[in-house]
Design a protein around this motif. Structure first.
Motif, PDB file in Angstrom:
ATOM      1  N   GLU A 141      33.927  14.161   8.713  1.00  0.00           N
ATOM      2  CA  GLU A 141      33.041  13.066   9.120  1.00  0.00           C
ATOM      3  C   GLU A 141      31.859  12.961   8.165  1.00  0.00           C
ATOM      4  O   GLU A 141      31.507  11.868   7.696  1.00  0.00           O
ATOM      5  CB  GLU A 141      32.516  13.311  10.532  1.00  0.00           C
ATOM      6  N   VAL A 142      31.222  14.089   7.924  1.00  0.00           N
ATOM      7  CA  VAL A 142      30.040  14.099   7.061  1.00  0.00           C
ATOM      8  C   VAL A 142      30.415  13.671   5.645  1.00  0.00           C
ATOM      9  O   VAL A 142      29.733  12.842   5.027  1.00  0.00           O
ATOM     10  CB  VAL A 142      29.391  15.499   7.048  1.00  0.00           C
ATOM     11  N   MET A 143      31.507  14.205   5.130  1.00  0.00           N
ATOM     12  CA  MET A 143      31.930  13.869   3.772  1.00  0.00           C
ATOM     13  C   MET A 143      32.220  12.376   3.643  1.00  0.00           C
ATOM     14  O   MET A 143      31.735  11.712   2.713  1.00  0.00           O
ATOM     15  CB  MET A 143      33.177  14.660   3.400  1.00  0.00           C
ATOM     16  N   ASN A 144      32.992  11.816   4.577  1.00  0.00           N
ATOM     17  CA  ASN A 144      33.362  10.400   4.496  1.00  0.00           C
ATOM     18  C   ASN A 144      32.146   9.494   4.622  1.00  0.00           C
ATOM     19  O   ASN A 144      32.067   8.445   3.960  1.00  0.00           O
ATOM     20  CB  ASN A 144      34.376  10.061   5.584  1.00  0.00           C
ATOM     21  N   THR A 145      31.203   9.884   5.464  1.00  0.00           N
ATOM     22  CA  THR A 145      29.997   9.071   5.641  1.00  0.00           C
ATOM     23  C   THR A 145      29.148   9.078   4.377  1.00  0.00           C
ATOM     24  O   THR A 145      28.626   8.033   3.962  1.00  0.00           O
ATOM     25  CB  THR A 145      29.169   9.591   6.832  1.00  0.00           C
ATOM     26  N   ILE A 146      29.021  10.235   3.739  1.00  0.00           N
ATOM     27  CA  ILE A 146      28.243  10.330   2.501  1.00  0.00           C
ATOM     28  C   ILE A 146      28.944   9.576   1.372  1.00  0.00           C
ATOM     29  O   ILE A 146      28.293   8.859   0.597  1.00  0.00           O
ATOM     30  CB  ILE A 146      28.012  11.798   2.117  1.00  0.00           C
ATOM     31  N   VAL A 147      30.253   9.706   1.284  1.00  0.00           N
ATOM     32  CA  VAL A 147      31.014   9.013   0.241  1.00  0.00           C
ATOM     33  C   VAL A 147      30.864   7.495   0.373  1.00  0.00           C
ATOM     34  O   VAL A 147      30.836   6.768  -0.628  1.00  0.00           O
ATOM     35  CB  VAL A 147      32.505   9.417   0.304  1.00  0.00           C
ATOM     36  N   ASP A 148      30.741   7.003   1.601  1.00  0.00           N
ATOM     37  CA  ASP A 148      30.632   5.558   1.838  1.00  0.00           C
ATOM     38  C   ASP A 148      29.276   4.983   1.421  1.00  0.00           C
ATOM     39  O   ASP A 148      29.124   3.756   1.335  1.00  0.00           O
ATOM     40  CB  ASP A 148      30.867   5.240   3.319  1.00  0.00           C
ATOM     41  N   ILE A 149      28.289   5.851   1.199  1.00  0.00           N
ATOM     42  CA  ILE A 149      26.973   5.361   0.775  1.00  0.00           C
ATOM     43  C   ILE A 149      27.084   4.779  -0.635  1.00  0.00           C
ATOM     44  O   ILE A 149      27.564   5.432  -1.558  1.00  0.00           O
ATOM     45  CB  ILE A 149      25.930   6.504   0.794  1.00  0.00           C
ATOM     46  N   LYS A 150      26.638   3.549  -0.796  1.00  0.00           N
ATOM     47  CA  LYS A 150      26.735   2.866  -2.091  1.00  0.00           C
ATOM     48  C   LYS A 150      25.739   3.438  -3.100  1.00  0.00           C
ATOM     49  O   LYS A 150      24.570   3.653  -2.778  1.00  0.00           O
ATOM     50  CB  LYS A 150      26.488   1.365  -1.916  1.00  0.00           C
ATOM     51  N   ASP A 151      26.220   3.629  -4.329  1.00  0.00           N
ATOM     52  CA  ASP A 151      25.371   4.197  -5.377  1.00  0.00           C
ATOM     53  C   ASP A 151      24.210   3.292  -5.747  1.00  0.00           C
ATOM     54  O   ASP A 151      23.114   3.763  -6.072  1.00  0.00           O
ATOM     55  CB  ASP A 151      26.201   4.483  -6.638  1.00  0.00           C
ATOM     56  N   LYS A 152      24.432   1.978  -5.706  1.00  0.00           N
ATOM     57  CA  LYS A 152      23.440   1.037  -6.225  1.00  0.00           C
ATOM     58  C   LYS A 152      22.491   0.499  -5.158  1.00  0.00           C
ATOM     59  O   LYS A 152      21.688  -0.384  -5.437  1.00  0.00           O
ATOM     60  CB  LYS A 152      24.148  -0.119  -6.925  1.00  0.00           C
ATOM     61  N   LYS A 153      22.604   1.010  -3.942  1.00  0.00           N
ATOM     62  CA  LYS A 153      21.683   0.585  -2.901  1.00  0.00           C
ATOM     63  C   LYS A 153      20.268   1.092  -3.203  1.00  0.00           C
ATOM     64  O   LYS A 153      20.085   2.200  -3.701  1.00  0.00           O
ATOM     65  CB  LYS A 153      22.128   1.129  -1.537  1.00  0.00           C
ATOM     66  N   ALA A 154      19.272   0.247  -2.916  1.00  0.00           N
ATOM     67  CA  ALA A 154      17.882   0.640  -3.155  1.00  0.00           C
ATOM     68  C   ALA A 154      17.524   1.832  -2.272  1.00  0.00           C
ATOM     69  O   ALA A 154      17.921   1.881  -1.097  1.00  0.00           O
ATOM     70  CB  ALA A 154      16.947  -0.526  -2.864  1.00  0.00           C
ATOM     71  N   PRO A 155      16.795   2.802  -2.797  1.00  0.00           N
ATOM     72  CA  PRO A 155      16.432   4.000  -2.016  1.00  0.00           C
ATOM     73  C   PRO A 155      15.331   3.701  -1.011  1.00  0.00           C
ATOM     74  O   PRO A 155      14.643   2.678  -1.081  1.00  0.00           O
ATOM     75  CB  PRO A 155      15.950   4.968  -3.091  1.00  0.00           C
ATOM     76  N   GLY A 156      15.146   4.629  -0.094  1.00  0.00           N
ATOM     77  CA  GLY A 156      14.068   4.509   0.877  1.00  0.00           C
ATOM     78  C   GLY A 156      12.767   5.050   0.330  1.00  0.00           C
ATOM     79  O   GLY A 156      12.573   5.136  -0.889  1.00  0.00           O
ATOM     80  N   GLU A 157      11.879   5.456   1.234  1.00  0.00           N
ATOM     81  CA  GLU A 157      10.539   5.888   0.836  1.00  0.00           C
ATOM     82  C   GLU A 157      10.570   7.124  -0.058  1.00  0.00           C
ATOM     83  O   GLU A 157       9.722   7.286  -0.935  1.00  0.00           O
ATOM     84  CB  GLU A 157       9.716   6.171   2.094  1.00  0.00           C
ATOM     85  N   ASP A 158      11.554   8.008   0.132  1.00  0.00           N
ATOM     86  CA  ASP A 158      11.577   9.245  -0.647  1.00  0.00           C
ATOM     87  C   ASP A 158      12.114   9.059  -2.066  1.00  0.00           C
ATOM     88  O   ASP A 158      12.056   9.978  -2.882  1.00  0.00           O
ATOM     89  CB  ASP A 158      12.387  10.324   0.081  1.00  0.00           C
ATOM     90  N   GLY A 159      12.645   7.869  -2.389  1.00  0.00           N
ATOM     91  CA  GLY A 159      13.109   7.578  -3.739  1.00  0.00           C
ATOM     92  C   GLY A 159      14.458   8.179  -4.092  1.00  0.00           C
ATOM     93  O   GLY A 159      14.938   8.027  -5.224  1.00  0.00           O
ATOM     94  N   ILE A 160      15.104   8.861  -3.147  1.00  0.00           N
ATOM     95  CA  ILE A 160      16.405   9.482  -3.423  1.00  0.00           C
ATOM     96  C   ILE A 160      17.507   8.440  -3.293  1.00  0.00           C
ATOM     97  O   ILE A 160      17.687   7.836  -2.237  1.00  0.00           O
ATOM     98  CB  ILE A 160      16.665  10.650  -2.457  1.00  0.00           C
ATOM     99  N   THR A 161      18.250   8.239  -4.364  1.00  0.00           N
ATOM    100  CA  THR A 161      19.301   7.224  -4.386  1.00  0.00           C
ATOM    101  C   THR A 161      20.625   7.787  -3.893  1.00  0.00           C
ATOM    102  O   THR A 161      20.787   8.999  -3.725  1.00  0.00           O
ATOM    103  CB  THR A 161      19.494   6.683  -5.814  1.00  0.00           C
ATOM    104  N   GLY A 162      21.602   6.889  -3.720  1.00  0.00           N
ATOM    105  CA  GLY A 162      22.930   7.315  -3.332  1.00  0.00           C
ATOM    106  C   GLY A 162      23.562   8.219  -4.372  1.00  0.00           C
ATOM    107  O   GLY A 162      24.273   9.174  -4.029  1.00  0.00           O
ATOM    108  N   VAL A 163      23.312   7.937  -5.641  1.00  0.00           N
ATOM    109  CA  VAL A 163      23.868   8.757  -6.720  1.00  0.00           C
ATOM    110  C   VAL A 163      23.374  10.198  -6.602  1.00  0.00           C
ATOM    111  O   VAL A 163      24.154  11.159  -6.699  1.00  0.00           O
ATOM    112  CB  VAL A 163      23.472   8.186  -8.099  1.00  0.00           C
ATOM    113  N   ILE A 164      22.074  10.359  -6.392  1.00  0.00           N
ATOM    114  CA  ILE A 164      21.495  11.699  -6.256  1.00  0.00           C
ATOM    115  C   ILE A 164      22.083  12.408  -5.038  1.00  0.00           C
ATOM    116  O   ILE A 164      22.434  13.589  -5.097  1.00  0.00           O
ATOM    117  CB  ILE A 164      19.959  11.614  -6.151  1.00  0.00           C
TER     118      ILE A 164
END
Length: 267
Positions: free
Chosen positions: A62-85
């Protein structure tokens, strides 16, 4: 010079006041001063312990599939951590990452740092020259870590709801394998059936302005309790609906506000 209409009807050109006015308009606060006995009763019930047994812990898949589904190019939140990171961190520390999310569910804790929404005000088309706050549409950027936990929680809750047939059969929105086409067909069949029986059919359509902005958190939690939602899912949802904040950043100015009502656009 940029000016903006404040809630009291006056105009301001002060940057701090402009940003504050935008944030006040784009976020909602649950005002308890107008509570009826019904509202007070619902608030009390949501704070009472949930006696239903726990759901199973999050699985590594579950955790792996949910993380994999996060898009790399989506804008990061307040902490600045992107999907790629985040993807890189998971590849380096898969067991640690999974353990962290498993513990969030076990303890019913949705970390405060993952409940901070970064608001990006987007001017609505055709509203460029308007000077009041409703000219803006808020887009909420959520920390990737919080977005993953949010999706894990929602997927579990929706699986529980669908597995137990808890939604009305005529619920089309937010329902898998249903769309606006199904709604049209259902209305068409209903009208044709009425015509066949010589009845007059009347269609009433409602448009609710700001429906997501008005989402009342105690009511959502109360409904989960009525559905006998597993205790750990309920506790995590209750933690999700607490201590939430929203911020707007502009130049060197940052203003934060507590949020206690509504659903952030982008969540």
């Amino acid at each position: 010079m940029t000016t903006l209409l404040k809630p009291d009807g006056s105009y301001t050109s002060n940057l701090n006041q402009i940003v504050q006015a935008m944030l006040d308009h784009l976020t909602a606060t649950d005002d308890q001063t107008g509570d009826t006995e019904y509202h007070k009763r619902i608030r009390i019930q949501t704070k009472e312990p949930n006696q239903i047994s726990d759901d199973g812990e999050f699985t590594s898949a579950e955790v792996m599939n949910t993380i994999v589904d996060i898009k790399d190019k989506k804008a990061p939140g307040e902490d600045g951590i992107t999907g790629v990171i985040y993807h890189m961190v998971y590849k380096l520390f898969p067991t640690l990452t999974y353990t962290i999310y498993r513990e969030f569910l076990r303890t019913g804790c949705f970390p405060k740092r993952r409940k901070k929404d970064k608001i990006i005000p987007i001017t609505k088309p055709g509203k460029e020259k308007v000077k009041d706050a409703p000219k803006f549409r808020p887009i909420s950027l959520i920390n990737v870590g919080g977005k993953v936990l949010e999706k894990l929680l929602i997927n579990r809750i929706m699986h529980y709801i669908y597995s137990n047939n808890l939604l009305n059969a005529k619920q089309y929105g937010f329902t898998p394998k249903k769309s606006t086409t199904d709604v049209r067909l259902a209305v068409k069949e209903y009208i044709e059936e009425g015509f066949g029986q010589g009845h007059i059919t009347i269609l009433v359509s409602l448009y609710i302005m700001g429906a997501f902005d008005a989402a009342w958190w105690p009511s959502i939690l109360h409904t989960l309790k009525e559905f006998n939602c597993p205790k750990n899912l309920y506790n995590l949802a209750r933690s999700y609906f607490s201590d939430r904040t929203a911020t707007i950043h502009t130049n060197n100015l940052q203003i934060e506000r507590e949020v206690s009502k509504g659903c952030p656009q982008g969540s």
